[in-house]
Design a protein around this motif. Sequence first.
Motif, PDB file in Angstrom:
ATOM      1  N   SER A  46       6.708   0.586   2.293  1.00 32.14           N
ATOM      2  CA  SER A  46       6.059   0.391   3.398  1.00 32.14           C
ATOM      3  C   SER A  46       4.624   0.832   3.391  1.00 32.14           C
ATOM      4  CB  SER A  46       6.405   0.693   4.688  1.00 32.14           C
ATOM      5  OG  SER A  46       5.775   0.324   5.699  1.00 32.14           O
ATOM      6  N   GLN A  51       3.842  -2.642   9.335  1.00 27.59           N
ATOM      7  CA  GLN A  51       4.450  -3.406   8.457  1.00 27.59           C
ATOM      8  C   GLN A  51       5.918  -3.198   8.722  1.00 27.59           C
ATOM      9  OE1 GLN A  51       4.459  -2.461   4.158  1.00 27.59           O
ATOM     10  NE2 GLN A  51       4.745  -4.553   3.636  1.00 27.59           N
ATOM     11  N   LEU A  52       6.373  -2.021   8.794  1.00 29.88           N
ATOM     12  CA  LEU A  52       7.558  -1.474   8.916  1.00 29.88           C
ATOM     13  C   LEU A  52       8.034  -1.992  10.269  1.00 29.88           C
ATOM     14  CD1 LEU A  52      10.293   0.150   8.153  1.00 29.88           C
ATOM     15  CD2 LEU A  52       9.154   2.177   9.170  1.00 29.88           C
ATOM     16  N   ALA A 105      11.329   4.415   5.284  1.00 29.34           N
ATOM     17  CA  ALA A 105      10.119   3.768   4.738  1.00 29.34           C
ATOM     18  C   ALA A 105       9.391   4.755   3.943  1.00 29.34           C
ATOM     19  CB  ALA A 105       9.360   3.330   5.835  1.00 29.34           C
TER      20      ALA A 105
END
Length: 107
Positions: A46, A51-52, A105
């Motif tokens: 990530s 985004q995660l 992540a």
Amino acid sequence: MDIILKPILTFIQGLDGMNNSILAGGAVRDAMFGLEPRDYDIFVPSKDKKQLMNAVELIRTEFTTSTVTSKSKDYDIIPTRLSRDTSLVEVLNFKYKDRDIDIIAVS
């Protein structure tokens, strides 16, 4: 691999930029010894928390999981450098069918 976890891991690997996601940690060890894992650690690439969080929302929608909580502050691990080129971005936890799943992540 746990029959419940496999669809989640496959789904995550199908998300944009997350095809290199893997199951790691104690769950892999436990599976090798025929034990029931306490939790599942899925490591995902990530770039950032946004985004995660987008990926986690897609997972929640697809699998109707419990509330996602951050475990990062609980363990005081962010930011942590894993290697010269890799850092831990975030650790998120949710439950699915009574299974504890951590999304870890790394960037």
